[in-house]
Scaffold this active site. Structure first.
Site, short mmCIF file in Angstrom:
data_model
loop_
_atom_site.label_atom_id
_atom_site.label_comp_id
_atom_site.label_asym_id
_atom_site.label_seq_id
_atom_site.Cartn_x
_atom_site.Cartn_y
_atom_site.Cartn_z
CE LYS A 19 -1.73 2.93 2.81
NZ LYS A 19 -1.88 4.09 1.93
N GLY B 46 6.87 4.52 8.45
CA GLY B 46 5.95 5.63 8.66
C GLY B 46 6.16 6.28 10.00
CB THR C 18 1.44 5.10 11.40
OG1 THR C 18 1.13 6.46 11.12
CG2 THR C 18 0.68 4.20 10.46
N GLY C 19 2.95 3.42 13.62
CA GLY C 19 3.59 2.17 14.05
C GLY C 19 2.91 1.57 15.27
CD GLU D 127 13.46 0.27 9.33
OE1 GLU D 127 13.92 1.25 9.94
OE2 GLU D 127 14.02 -0.82 9.27
CB CYS E 290 13.27 8.71 8.82
SG CYS E 290 14.11 7.72 7.59
CD GLU F 15 9.92 12.15 12.11
OE1 GLU F 15 8.80 11.67 12.27
OE2 GLU F 15 10.83 11.57 11.48
P1 NAD Z 1 2.41 7.95 7.98
O1 NAD Z 1 2.62 7.09 9.17
O2 NAD Z 1 1.40 9.02 8.06
O3 NAD Z 1 2.02 7.08 6.72
C1 NAD Z 1 2.82 5.96 6.33
C2 NAD Z 1 1.92 4.95 5.64
O4 NAD Z 1 1.02 4.42 6.61
C3 NAD Z 1 1.05 5.56 4.53
O5 NAD Z 1 0.95 4.65 3.47
C4 NAD Z 1 -0.28 5.74 5.22
O6 NAD Z 1 -1.37 5.72 4.32
C5 NAD Z 1 -0.31 4.54 6.16
N1 NAD Z 1 -1.19 4.72 7.31
C6 NAD Z 1 -1.52 5.87 7.93
N2 NAD Z 1 -2.35 5.63 8.97
C7 NAD Z 1 -2.52 4.30 9.01
C8 NAD Z 1 -3.25 3.42 9.87
N3 NAD Z 1 -3.99 3.89 10.87
N4 NAD Z 1 -3.19 2.09 9.64
C9 NAD Z 1 -2.44 1.61 8.63
N5 NAD Z 1 -1.73 2.39 7.77
C10 NAD Z 1 -1.77 3.71 7.96
O7 NAD Z 1 3.85 8.51 7.61
P2 NAD Z 1 4.20 9.50 6.41
O8 NAD Z 1 3.72 10.84 6.83
O9 NAD Z 1 3.77 8.92 5.11
O10 NAD Z 1 5.79 9.44 6.41
C11 NAD Z 1 6.54 10.19 7.28
C12 NAD Z 1 6.97 9.37 8.48
O11 NAD Z 1 7.67 8.21 8.04
C13 NAD Z 1 7.94 10.12 9.36
O12 NAD Z 1 7.64 9.88 10.71
C14 NAD Z 1 9.28 9.51 9.01
O13 NAD Z 1 10.27 9.62 9.99
C15 NAD Z 1 8.89 8.10 8.76
N6 NAD Z 1 9.93 7.46 7.94
C16 NAD Z 1 10.75 6.55 8.54
C17 NAD Z 1 11.77 5.94 7.80
C18 NAD Z 1 12.69 4.92 8.43
O14 NAD Z 1 13.42 4.30 7.69
N7 NAD Z 1 12.68 4.76 9.73
C19 NAD Z 1 11.93 6.28 6.44
C20 NAD Z 1 11.07 7.21 5.88
C21 NAD Z 1 10.06 7.79 6.63
#
Ligand code: NAD
Length: 498
Positions: free
Chosen positions: A177, A229, A233-234, A251, A285, A386
């Site tokens: 997704k 993400g 969300t995690g 991650e 990130c 962040e």
């Molecule tokens: P996000 O958590 O908002 O979204 C990530 C994904 O999760 C998207 O596809 C989103 O649609 C999905 N999602 C959102 N809510 C959900 C739920 N309730 N259940 C299941 N899926 C859901 O993150 P973002 O804004 O897309 O990305 C930015 C974040 O990602 C930042 O916190 C960044 O640090 C992190 N990130 C981490 C790494 C790493 O390697 N650790 C790399 C890149 C980004």
């Protein structure tokens, strides 16, 4: 004409079951780029069923590692042929500069696919031996099964590859997704996958995270969920995954510190901090967010960082001369602006930037001028949370232990760096930092061979490297009895031959 994208489920391109779509925009100018199928829970179920059937039938997992390897390599070659178009689309959809998409994201994507094509043939158990003296043990690494992968918007194709390449190399099937802001390059990449990977093995469902993502995370037919993400969300994914105790790989966010030792080459540290903080418009990130410098050198370092910041050219991401594009959305720009305001309200000094740039070309995009703060105290929001935007803060220390303590004093633990000439001391500092990666005299280097992943609330599990391949496998112990005895005394099985 605006393109329309369908989802890819069980080897077919399909509309959402209720025919709904959502719009995808270019964040540099707010122009509509595409309509994309807005998947439903039913669509997720169809995709999971397809992946389940493909896994259980062995259409992918029973191929030899060599066969999977050859197909992944072919996929890498197809991406290579299409890399310029993919880079251009990524630049338009994310707002990242064409230089960055073309010269960094795409080469790394291709390298990653090739690395995991090779690594597919390297899966081994640790050892085989007669540990009990009564039988032989051997260890197998087997695919986990159906893997759900949820991708963020900051590196849409790049991070999708980090997940799909090791998962496929190990023999799993997938439901992916992409983020709703940025689904386009994964969908274009899927047109290449379609030519190579058997139907049902690779499925892409587009639509809102709360529906599509949570349905994948909670499904009892999915064996593993892998998310990149936000930490929030995690946490939700962990709860949903408990439904069938599926394997979880997270991650998450970061808040990277950069420690400048007193003997550091300040020019090098300033360049590392500036590039590290502002690449991808700070939406990274691992981005440098907190610089810790001895108070004697603060003034000099800030003036060097300012020199570097003045060179950053904001503009149209497709222009070769642009160094920094917009943020992904109005929401993200407001979030960054709110953090900047909170920094000022809490008493930090905004040295430069933080405003919207003036000029017609910026009117319809989500731009912010890179910001630098000094006098940043540890408890301030800009030091703890962040921001995920072009904001860098500088704080001072008197003793190096104080810098280490402050660097560790956040919820996150993804990446950090240390700049200094005395490498023995730099290594001692690196060893005390609670981060999954620590760079010395560098910030941001990633390779396919080295693991990437967080400590603390930055998550767990590793992307990249052979360790990531292991994530996508289960380790099985097989034991072959050699006594020939139908029934054995208790102590035989527990203690071996005594
Ligand atoms: P996000 O958590 O908002 O979204 C990530 C994904 O999760 C998207 O596809 C989103 O649609 C999905 N999602 C959102 N809510 C959900 C739920 N309730 N259940 C299941 N899926 C859901 O993150 P973002 O804004 O897309 O990305 C930015 C974040 O990602 C930042 O916190 C960044 O640090 C992190 N990130 C981490 C790494 C790493 O390697 N650790 C790399 C890149 C980004």
């Amino acid at each position: 004409m605006t393109s329309t994208y369908k989802m890819y489920i069980n080897g077919k391109w399909v509309s959402a079951s209720d025919n709904d779509t959502f719009e995808v925009y270019n964040p540099a100018n707010s122009q509509l780029l595409a309509y994309v199928a807005k998947g439903t829970r039913n669509d997720v179920h169809t995709a999971i069923d397809a992946a389940r059937e493909a896994f259980d039938s062995g259409v992918w997992s029973s191929k030899t590692p060599g066969e999977r390897s050859t197909l992944l390599w072919k996929l890498a070659e197809l991406v290579e042929k299409n890399s310029l178009q993919l880079a251009k689309l990524e630049s338009q959809n994310v707002g990242k500069t064409i230089k960055y998409a073309r010269d960094s994201d795409l080469p790394f994507i291709i390298d990653n696919l090739k690395f995991f094509a090779g690594a597919a043939r390297m899966l081994t158990g640790l050892s085989s031996a007669d540990y009990s003296g009564l039988g032989t043990s051997f260890l197998r690494r087997e695919p986990v099964g159906v893997v759900g992968s949820i991708i963020p918007w900051n590196y849409p194709l790049y991070i999708a590859i980090w997940k799909l390449a090791p998962a496929l190399a190990a023999g799993n099937t997938l439901v992916l997704k992409p983020a709703s802001y940025t689904p386009l390059t994964l969908l274009e990449f899927t047109r290449l996958v379609e030519k190579i990977i058997p139907k049902g093995v690779f499925n892409v469902v587009t639509g809102p995270g709360e529906i599509i993502g949570s349905e994948i995370a909670s499904s009892k037919k999915v064996d593993m969920i892998s998310l990149t993400g936000d930490t929030k969300t995690g946490k939700k994914i962990m709860q949903l995954a408990s439904n069938n105790v599926k394997k979880v790989h997270l991650e998450l966010g970061g808040k990277a510190p950069l420690i400048v030792m007193s003997d550091a080459d300040l020019d090098m540290a300033a360049k590392g901090a500036t590039v590290g903080a502002f690449w991808n418009t700070g939406q990274d990130c691992t981005a440098v967010t907190r610089v810790y410098v001895h108070k004697k050198y603060e003034k000099k370092l800030i003036s060097l960082i300012l020199n570097e910041m003045r060179k950053i050219r904001l503009g149209d991401p497709l222009n070769e001369n642009t160094d920094m594009g917009p943020l992904i959305s109005a929401r993200q720009r407001d979030n960054v602006a709110n953090h900047i305001r909170s920094g000022i309200d809490e008493g930090a000094e905004l040295v430069c930037g933080g405003q919207r740039p003036s000029g017609k070309q910026f009117e319809n995009g989500y731009y912010i001028v890179p910001a630098l703060f000094r006098n940043v105290q540890q408890k301030m929001k800009i030091c703890q949370e962040e921001i995920f935007g072009p904001v860098l803060s500088v704080s001072t220390y008197e003793k190096i232990d104080e810098a280490i303590e402050k660097a560790n004093d956040v919820d996150y633990g993804l990446a950090a760096s240390v700049y200094g000439k005395d490498i023995t001391t730099a290594i001692k500092i690196a060893n005390k930092l609670r981060f999954g990666t620590v760079w010395i005299n560098e910030h941001g280097a990633l390779t396919s061979e080295t693991p990437h992943g967080g400590f603390k609330q930055s998550g767990f599990g590793k992307d990249l490297s052979i360790y990531s391949l292991e994530e996508y496998t289960n380790l099985k112990h097989v034991y072959i009895d050699q006594t020939g005895l139908a029934r054995k005394p208790w102590h035989y099985t527990v203690y071996g031959k005594q």
